[in-house]
Design a protein around this motif. Structure first.
Motif, short mmCIF file in Angstrom:
data_model
loop_
_atom_site.label_atom_id
_atom_site.label_comp_id
_atom_site.label_asym_id
_atom_site.label_seq_id
_atom_site.Cartn_x
_atom_site.Cartn_y
_atom_site.Cartn_z
N ASP A 164 38.90 42.77 56.90
CA ASP A 164 38.05 41.47 56.69
C ASP A 164 36.99 42.16 55.67
N GLU A 165 36.27 43.19 56.19
CA GLU A 165 35.04 43.84 55.66
C GLU A 165 35.56 44.53 54.07
N MET A 166 36.85 44.99 54.06
CA MET A 166 37.07 45.17 52.76
C MET A 166 37.46 44.08 51.85
N CYS A 167 38.19 43.23 52.24
CA CYS A 167 38.16 41.81 51.49
C CYS A 167 36.99 41.19 50.89
N ALA A 168 36.05 41.33 51.89
CA ALA A 168 34.42 40.71 51.17
C ALA A 168 34.01 41.58 50.43
N THR A 169 34.20 43.04 50.45
CA THR A 169 33.47 43.99 49.58
C THR A 169 34.37 43.86 48.12
N LEU A 170 35.50 43.65 48.12
CA LEU A 170 36.21 43.36 46.86
C LEU A 170 36.11 42.03 46.25
N GLY A 171 35.49 41.10 46.81
CA GLY A 171 35.23 39.69 46.46
C GLY A 171 34.45 39.69 45.18
N GLY A 172 33.60 40.66 44.92
CA GLY A 172 32.85 40.73 43.54
C GLY A 172 33.61 40.89 42.45
N ARG A 173 34.54 41.86 42.50
CA ARG A 173 35.27 42.15 41.33
C ARG A 173 36.57 41.06 41.06
N ALA A 174 36.90 40.60 42.36
CA ALA A 174 37.82 39.41 42.38
C ALA A 174 37.31 38.20 41.66
N ALA A 175 36.11 37.98 41.80
CA ALA A 175 35.32 36.58 41.14
C ALA A 175 35.29 36.84 39.93
N GLU A 176 34.94 38.21 39.13
CA GLU A 176 34.94 38.59 37.79
C GLU A 176 36.48 38.13 37.07
N LYS A 177 37.39 38.53 37.98
CA LYS A 177 38.84 38.40 37.72
C LYS A 177 39.38 36.96 37.53
N VAL A 178 38.93 36.03 38.59
CA VAL A 178 38.96 34.65 38.45
C VAL A 178 38.21 33.94 37.24
N MET A 179 37.25 34.28 37.20
CA MET A 179 36.28 33.36 36.21
C MET A 179 36.37 33.79 34.82
N PHE A 180 36.56 34.73 34.60
CA PHE A 180 36.45 35.62 33.23
C PHE A 180 37.84 36.03 32.69
N ASN A 181 38.64 36.41 33.69
CA ASN A 181 39.91 37.29 33.79
C ASN A 181 39.68 38.63 32.92
N LYS A 182 38.46 39.05 33.58
CA LYS A 182 38.16 40.56 32.98
C LYS A 182 37.20 41.10 34.15
N ILE A 183 37.26 42.42 33.98
CA ILE A 183 36.56 43.12 35.01
C ILE A 183 35.60 44.07 34.36
N SER A 184 34.57 44.55 35.18
CA SER A 184 33.37 45.35 34.54
C SER A 184 33.56 46.69 35.62
N THR A 185 32.33 47.38 35.17
CA THR A 185 32.01 48.62 35.93
C THR A 185 31.02 48.33 37.04
N GLY A 186 30.95 47.15 37.45
CA GLY A 186 29.92 46.71 38.42
C GLY A 186 30.19 47.09 39.79
N ALA A 187 31.62 47.18 39.77
CA ALA A 187 32.07 47.43 41.22
C ALA A 187 32.53 48.71 41.74
N LEU A 188 31.62 49.47 41.05
CA LEU A 188 31.91 51.12 41.30
C LEU A 188 31.48 51.30 42.90
N SER A 189 30.33 51.10 43.31
CA SER A 189 30.04 51.38 44.61
C SER A 189 30.85 50.52 45.64
N ASP A 190 31.54 49.56 45.10
CA ASP A 190 32.36 48.41 46.12
C ASP A 190 33.59 49.29 46.21
N LEU A 191 34.24 49.82 45.07
CA LEU A 191 35.30 50.40 45.10
C LEU A 191 35.16 52.02 45.70
N GLU A 192 34.25 52.57 45.81
CA GLU A 192 33.93 53.86 46.72
C GLU A 192 33.92 53.50 48.16
N LYS A 193 33.05 52.16 48.56
CA LYS A 193 33.22 51.96 50.05
C LYS A 193 34.40 51.75 50.42
#
Length: 645
Positions: free
Chosen positions: A507-536
């Motif tokens: 569940d913690e991993m799912c919440a951490t990936l929620g930021g990149r998932a929101a970019e994908k859902v709303m813009f159908n694009k992803i950015s480099t802003g999820a670096l710390s999330d992916l590392e975690k």
């Protein structure tokens, strides 16, 4: 005790003025010296002219230096023909009579024949004598002065390096091998007691028993027990290990020697071992006593088996001497060694065995109850608001050490003063926590509207997913104000768990990936802003598979080496297993990413509402999420967890 302290700390004064005095004395001799008149030489042609006047009383022919000393008759030096090159004599009695001028000749026989011929031809009455140049006091002084100066400067530098002390005994040079430990006097130096140490109940109980050993040894020795040799304080930085040692010094009422592990290290070979010997010698003379070595890992690191370079010989010799002093043939029972380190895993096994450090006292991060006690200690000097709730502050700082809490209180006071307040309020402490955890707020950072919108949906994605999954940490607030290195942040209040289950980690991993998932859902694009999330999440997934044995494909196996002998060059599994590990890590992360996308697709309208509110306010809190989503589906579970905490 006070007198002993003075004897230890008192250093003989050293002044370099004797060097300056020697130089001044030498210059005086040079100025007033009437030596052979090396500056009074005249040419041989000029001498032929002067000798005709019959004003010369005596000529001394120096055979070994080929110099002739010319002595004039009384009053002749005042004549016009001599005034340009004859110096006025100083008349120093102790220097003896000096010539009026000198000349240089080339051949002794020819010069003496010339003088005899001139004397006969002109009927002159001067005296001719032969002599040899002897080393004068000034010449001797000139020859030895450089060596004297070099030795004096060397002595001065060595005394400076050793702290100004005099020469030590036992083969020690200029006090370098003397211990640098400071002896504390409990009557004047140590004011800290166990009352000043908040929390750490278990650790305080252990060290209090050591203090009791020193105060009432008969209580334990009468039953056949032995006083422990040493106690090692182990724990993360900032948890209060050194503070605990200060409290022991204040409570024990015995001599307390304090120094750091790096104080044994010096550029000269053998100094570390010499300082260890001197430290224990001083402690034994004042026994019962306590020696406290802070950051002992500086000298206590495990000795290498394949030391080809010999670069660690000095440190290992220091460690060997420490091992011998703590439990060797000449061990005294009334000296207890306390040490502190946050790297116990790298210490030498011989240092950790019973008989040296009999007790290892773990000083952990404080829990919620201990954090409240620490807050109460650090809040005493502050002018705080009357309604300030220390329970609330302790809940808002999970994972904070005692040093972190002290920093929070100080930062809150600075923030309140910056805002012109007369008391430190609750919001000041919350701002201080944000400042310490996230960094300095940067409201003037240049960010485009498109980037700001992306950051808003990214942070709204974190908040939405964490609100909808059961075991994610409770949300505190969400902000898109740049702070430190991040453009936005979602703040949570994690539960203080001792055990973590698989579903909680997922569940913690799912919440951490929620930021990149929101970019994908709303813009159908992803950015480099999820670096710390992916590392975690990558670290969490790898730990699940290779450390905790929480993966069905790998099974109940761990590849974690708690001994710290893993050199990183070899893997404890085959290449086939490595491929399985990589695939399982990837599958865990991708599964939770798709889960986050599915949750956001189902709540897209609420995600949009939350992001727009975030763009408007820049900071939103838990109450705003309740207004949009309603109560969490697992509210009962959260409240039960809070009550347990």
């Amino acid at each position: 005790m006070a007198n002993n302290n003075k004897n230890i700390d008192k250093k003989p004064k050293f002044s370099p003025y004797w060097i300056y005095g020697m130089i001044g004395l030498f210059l005086i001799f040079l100025i007033f010296s009437n030596d052979s008149g090396s500056d009074d030489k005249v040419t041989f042609t000029k001498f032929k002219e002067l000798v005709q006047y019959n004003d010369i009383e005596k000529i001394e022919v120096v055979t070994n230096t080929k110099v002739a000393r010319i002595y004039l008759k009384k009053g002749a030096a005042d004549k016009e023909i001599f005034k340009d090159f004859v110096k006025k004599k100083t008349g120093l009695a102790f220097m003896g009579d000096s010539p009026d001028f000198t000349i240089k000749y080339l051949n002794l026989e020819n010069f003496e024949d010339y003088l005899d011929e001139v004397k006969r031809a002109n009927n002159l009455d001067f005296e001719i004598a032969s002599d040899q140049e002897s080393s004068s006091f000034t010449s001797i002084l000139i020859s030895i002065l450089p060596f004297v100066l070099i030795i004096g400067v060397w002595i001065f530098i060595m005394r400076r390096m050793s702290g100004g002390g005099g020469a030590g005994g036992g083969g020690q040079i200029f006090n370098i091998g003397k211990s640098k430990a400071k002896l504390f006097d409990e009557k004047t130096d140590m004011k800290t007691s166990f009352k000043d140490v908040a929390g750490l109940e278990g650790a305080k109980e252990e060290v209090q028993e050591i203090v009791d050993f020193l105060k009432n040894p008969e209580k334990y020795t009468s039953l056949g027990g032995k006083i422990p040799k040493g106690a090692l304080l182990v724990g993360p930085p900032g948890t209060g290990k050194t503070l605990l040692a200060k409290a022991v010094a204040g409570e024990a009422k015995v001599p307390f020697f304090s120094l750091s592990g790096s104080d044994f290290v010096e550029m000269f070979v053998g100094v570390g071992a010499s300082r260890v010997r001197d430290l224990f010698k001083q402690a034994k003379e004042k026994s019962p006593a306590i020696i406290f070595i802070d950051e002992i890992d500086a000298i206590g690191r495990a000795r290498g088996k394949n030391n080809f370079t010999g670069s660690n010989d000095e440190r290992e010799n220091t460690l060997n001497q420490l091992l011998t002093e703590m439990d060797g043939f000449g061990t005294n029972t009334n000296v207890i060694v306390m040490a502190a380190t946050n790297r116990a895993d790298i210490l030498d096994k011989a240092l950790m065995r019973a008989g040296r450090f009999d007790r290892q006292i773990y000083v952990d991060l404080p829990d919620i109850r201990e954090r409240k006690e620490i807050f109460e200690v650090h809040l005493k000097p502050l002018k705080k608001a009357d309604n300030l709730d220390t329970d609330f502050l302790s809940k808002q700082t999970p994972g904070f050490s005692g040093a972190d809490i002290a920093n929070v209180c100080n930062e809150a006071a600075l923030i309140a003063a910056r805002k012109g307040k007369k008391a430190v309020e609750k919001q000041d402490f919350l701002d201080a926590v944000d400042r310490i955890v996230g960094g300095l707020e940067k409201k003037n950072k240049i960010i485009t509207p498109g980037e700001k919108k992306t950051v808003a949906f990214h942070e709204a994605g974190h908040a939405t997913v964490s609100w909808l999954v059961e075991h994610a940490a409770p949300l505190v607030k969400v902000t898109i104000v740049p702070r430190g290195q991040s453009l936005g942040a979602a703040w949570y209040l994690p539960e203080e768990r001792l055990l973590v289950r698989t579903e909680q980690m997922l569940d913690e991993m799912c919440a951490t990936l929620g930021g990149r998932a929101a970019e994908k859902v709303m813009f159908n694009k992803i950015s480099t802003g999820a670096l710390s999330d992916l590392e975690k999440v990558t670290k969490q997934a790898r730990a699940m598979v290779t450390v905790y044995g929480l993966n069905d494909k790998i099974g109940n196996i761990t590849y974690y080496d708690s001994s710290g002998n893993d050199n990183g060059f070899s893997k404890p599994y085959s290449e086939e297993t490595a491929k399985v590990i990589d695939k399982e890590i990837s599958d865990i992360i991708e599964k939770q990413y798709q889960r986050a996308i599915q949750l956001l697709e189902q709540n897209k309208d609420k995600l949009t509402t939350l992001a727009e509110l975030l763009l408007e306010k820049e900071v939103i809190f838990k109450d705003d999420l309740v207004g949009i989503f309603g109560k969490r589906p697992f509210e009962k579970s959260d409240s039960s967890d809070d009550s347990e905490e």
